[in-house]
Design an enzyme around this catalytic site. Structure first.
Site, PDB file in Angstrom:
ATOM      1  N   SER A  15      40.656  27.207  12.083  1.00 52.36           N
ATOM      2  CA  SER A  15      41.577  26.680  12.948  1.00 52.36           C
ATOM      3  C   SER A  15      42.254  25.565  12.483  1.00 52.36           C
ATOM      4  CB  SER A  15      40.616  26.405  14.099  1.00 52.36           C
ATOM      5  OG  SER A  15      39.865  27.401  14.745  1.00 52.36           O
ATOM      6  N   GLU A  26      42.923  20.056  13.233  1.00 56.42           N
ATOM      7  CA  GLU A  26      41.391  19.937  13.240  1.00 56.42           C
ATOM      8  C   GLU A  26      40.940  19.711  11.809  1.00 56.42           C
ATOM      9  OE1 GLU A  26      37.525  22.263  12.872  1.00 56.42           O
ATOM     10  OE2 GLU A  26      38.952  23.584  13.676  1.00 56.42           O
ATOM     11  N   ARG A  82      33.699  19.416  18.628  1.00 54.93           N
ATOM     12  CA  ARG A  82      34.122  19.152  17.070  1.00 54.93           C
ATOM     13  C   ARG A  82      34.202  17.595  16.647  1.00 54.93           C
ATOM     14  NH1 ARG A  82      33.900  24.068  17.317  1.00 54.93           N
ATOM     15  NH2 ARG A  82      35.320  25.403  15.967  1.00 54.93           N
TER      16      ARG A  82
HETATM   17  N1  EPU Z   1      44.003  33.692  21.888  1.00 52.88           N
HETATM   18  C1  EPU Z   1      45.607  33.782  21.943  1.00 52.88           C
HETATM   19  N2  EPU Z   1      46.101  34.493  20.660  1.00 52.88           N
HETATM   20  C2  EPU Z   1      45.240  34.362  19.594  1.00 52.88           C
HETATM   21  C3  EPU Z   1      43.968  34.204  19.621  1.00 52.88           C
HETATM   22  C4  EPU Z   1      43.334  33.598  20.811  1.00 52.88           C
HETATM   23  O1  EPU Z   1      46.006  33.741  23.060  1.00 52.88           O
HETATM   24  O2  EPU Z   1      46.030  34.779  18.383  1.00 52.88           O
HETATM   25  C5  EPU Z   1      43.416  33.161  23.280  1.00 52.88           C
HETATM   26  C6  EPU Z   1      42.582  34.319  23.946  1.00 52.88           C
HETATM   27  O3  EPU Z   1      42.850  34.077  25.395  1.00 52.88           O
HETATM   28  C7  EPU Z   1      41.310  33.840  23.614  1.00 52.88           C
HETATM   29  C8  EPU Z   1      41.158  32.289  23.370  1.00 52.88           C
HETATM   30  O4  EPU Z   1      42.568  32.363  22.720  1.00 52.88           O
HETATM   31  O5  EPU Z   1      40.379  34.369  24.814  1.00 52.88           O
HETATM   32  C9  EPU Z   1      40.175  31.992  22.437  1.00 52.88           C
HETATM   33  O6  EPU Z   1      40.244  32.502  21.100  1.00 52.88           O
HETATM   34  P1  EPU Z   1      38.882  32.830  20.091  1.00 52.88           P
HETATM   35  O7  EPU Z   1      37.709  33.373  20.688  1.00 52.88           O
HETATM   36  O8  EPU Z   1      39.572  33.369  18.851  1.00 52.88           O
HETATM   37  O9  EPU Z   1      38.570  31.197  19.815  1.00 52.88           O
HETATM   38  P2  EPU Z   1      39.447  29.839  19.562  1.00 52.88           P
HETATM   39  O10 EPU Z   1      39.345  29.101  20.798  1.00 52.88           O
HETATM   40  O11 EPU Z   1      40.902  30.265  19.366  1.00 52.88           O
HETATM   41  C10 EPU Z   1      37.288  28.573  18.531  1.00 52.88           C
HETATM   42  C11 EPU Z   1      37.121  27.931  17.304  1.00 52.88           C
HETATM   43  C12 EPU Z   1      36.939  28.609  16.168  1.00 52.88           C
HETATM   44  C13 EPU Z   1      35.813  29.805  16.547  1.00 52.88           C
HETATM   45  C14 EPU Z   1      36.360  30.534  17.717  1.00 52.88           C
HETATM   46  C15 EPU Z   1      35.040  31.272  18.125  1.00 52.88           C
HETATM   47  C16 EPU Z   1      38.368  25.745  17.638  1.00 52.88           C
HETATM   48  C17 EPU Z   1      39.569  24.936  17.274  1.00 52.88           C
HETATM   49  N3  EPU Z   1      38.123  26.799  17.078  1.00 52.88           N
HETATM   50  O12 EPU Z   1      38.754  29.336  18.443  1.00 52.88           O
HETATM   51  O13 EPU Z   1      36.397  28.004  14.925  1.00 52.88           O
HETATM   52  O14 EPU Z   1      35.462  30.598  15.345  1.00 52.88           O
HETATM   53  O15 EPU Z   1      36.508  29.497  18.923  1.00 52.88           O
HETATM   54  O16 EPU Z   1      34.220  30.691  18.690  1.00 52.88           O
HETATM   55  O17 EPU Z   1      37.549  25.364  18.636  1.00 52.88           O
HETATM   56  C18 EPU Z   1      37.189  26.871  13.113  1.00 52.88           C
HETATM   57  O18 EPU Z   1      36.947  25.714  13.452  1.00 52.88           O
HETATM   58  O19 EPU Z   1      37.862  26.881  11.936  1.00 52.88           O
HETATM   59  C19 EPU Z   1      37.102  28.045  13.969  1.00 52.88           C
HETATM   60  C20 EPU Z   1      37.773  29.090  13.274  1.00 52.88           C
END
Ligand code: EPU
Length: 353
Positions: A250, A346, A175
């Site tokens: 995010s 972010e 990012r």
């Molecule tokens: N999780 C929780 N609670 C929640 C949601 C997720 O505990 O409410 C945990 C779970 O363990 C899950 C892990 O977090 O396995 C990862 O969640 P998710 O796959 O939804 O991804 P994220 O790390 O929360 C990142 C990006 C998103 C992108 C997703 C999918 C960042 C800051 N965010 O989110 O990007 O869509 O991966 O690849 O890196 C954005 O940048 O605006 C964005 C939405």
């Protein structure tokens, strides 16, 4: 082959006291002292010649999907609307496309998939514009922009010249890029070039949510368009559509902590999810920290945390910028108190909070 006209000109002068409600996906009420739509490089040149482009004074706006505006924004806001998608070069296996910074990112992804150009299908449905994509090296579902990045053109507000950036000049990281660090507030990205596959696509399906989706649909050997479709369906199920409920995706970055720190946390929370960044550094999902701190699905006045994704702050109605900011800072404090981890936004905070 020209798909759309290369540039459209827009001679409107700088507008004063412009309502920003419709140009930020969080849907906050805000007013810009000065605002200009940029439909072409020549408009940038004209503004530069008039002395309007002062480096620290300008804020470049794409789709407004990654910003929280304060009620009043005193910087000059430039809304980039440079259009056009064209094929620059092609071989049997690859194609290089050139896209205007103002093109909607998801429309570009869809156009590529339709034309059987592979490499950005995992990045489907990310809100925002093409020019914003390299600034924070957008990433999702196991892919990052830098993997298909070829080069870009950007307008230098210091010299008034157009400069080419090759991949190594951009210093991409999670990012992050040079445009968020050393060159912040100096360059305005005007065109992005991507190198995509025309044959023998590399299908990236290792991200857990993608694998589970394919298993549930009985798709054994997913092809490039299957990934595109799956990412759209997963995003729609987990992330709120700004057309229905204001949000900026995010709100915080996923924090990276040391392995030593992680093993201490793991003793207390054996279920803590984690991804290894390199030897010695571990990335923790901020969503997990926020959920564990009790914020998932919570609502305070008009602001809340999305019920299906704790990393997304939502505007339930008429939330003011200051309310959203305060809510975010309270989340940050809770996570700090509970885990000793400092969350970093972010989204871009623009104006005085
Ligand atoms: N999780 C929780 N609670 C929640 C949601 C997720 O505990 O409410 C945990 C779970 O363990 C899950 C892990 O977090 O396995 C990862 O969640 P998710 O796959 O939804 O991804 P994220 O790390 O929360 C990142 C990006 C998103 C992108 C997703 C999918 C960042 C800051 N965010 O989110 O990007 O869509 O991966 O690849 O890196 C954005 O940048 O605006 C964005 C939405």
């Amino acid at each position: 082959m020209v798909i759309k006209p290369k540039e459209s000109d827009n001679r409107t002068e700088i507008l004063k006291d412009v309502d920003l409600s419709a140009v930020n996906t969080l849907g906050v009420r805000a007013v810009a002292d000065r605002f200009a739509k940029i439909g072409s490089v020549s408009k940038l040149e004209r503004l530069y010649q008039k002395g309007e482009l002062q480096e620290k004074d300008v804020f470049v706006l794409g789709g407004g999907s990654n910003v929280l505006f304060a009620e009043r924004v005193s910087r000059l806001l430039l809304k980039i609307e440079i259009e056009g998608i064209e094929i620059e070069e092609e071989t049997d296996n690859h194609v290089i496309i050139r896209a205007g910074a103002g093109e909607n990112w998801h429309q570009l992804v869809s156009w590529c998939v339709k034309n059987n150009f592979g490499g950005i299908e995992n990045l489907a449905l990310i809100p925002g514009t093409t020019g914003a994509a390299p600034v924070q090296n957008i990433g999702a579902y196991g892919a990052e922009l830098e993997e298909v990045f070829y080069k870009l053109e950007a307008f230098d507000m210091r010299t008034g010249e157009l400069k080419k950036f090759e991949k190594e000049d951009c210093e991409f990281a999670y990012r992050d890029s040079v445009f968020k660090r050393r060159y912040k507030n100096r360059f305005i990205i005007t065109h992005l070039y991507l190198k995509l596959t025309k044959a023998e696509h590399t299908v990236e399906c290792s991200y857990r949510a993608l694998r589970e989706h394919m298993d549930a649909k009985n798709i054994g050997n997913p092809e490039m368009p299957d990934i595109y479709q799956a990412v759209i369906e997963i995003r729609k199920s987990k992330l709120p559509d700004p057309a229905d409920i204001g949000n900026a995706g995010s709100f915080f970055k996923n924090p990276v902590i040391s392995a030593g720190r992680f093993s201490m946390l793991e003793k207390k929370y054996p279920e803590i999810p984690a991804y290894r960044v390199d030897t010695g550094r571990i990335k923790i999902p901020a969503a997990w920290l926020i959920e564990k701190a009790g914020w998932k699905g919570k609502r305070v006045g008009n602001v809340g945390t999305y019920k299906n994704q704790a990393l997304v702050i939502v505007n339930h109605g008429d939330a003011e910028a200051a309310e959203i900011y305060e809510y975010a800072m309270n989340i940050k404090k809770s996570v700090k108190d509970l885990f000793g981890i400092e969350l970093v936004p972010e989204v871009n905070l623009v104006g005085e909070f």
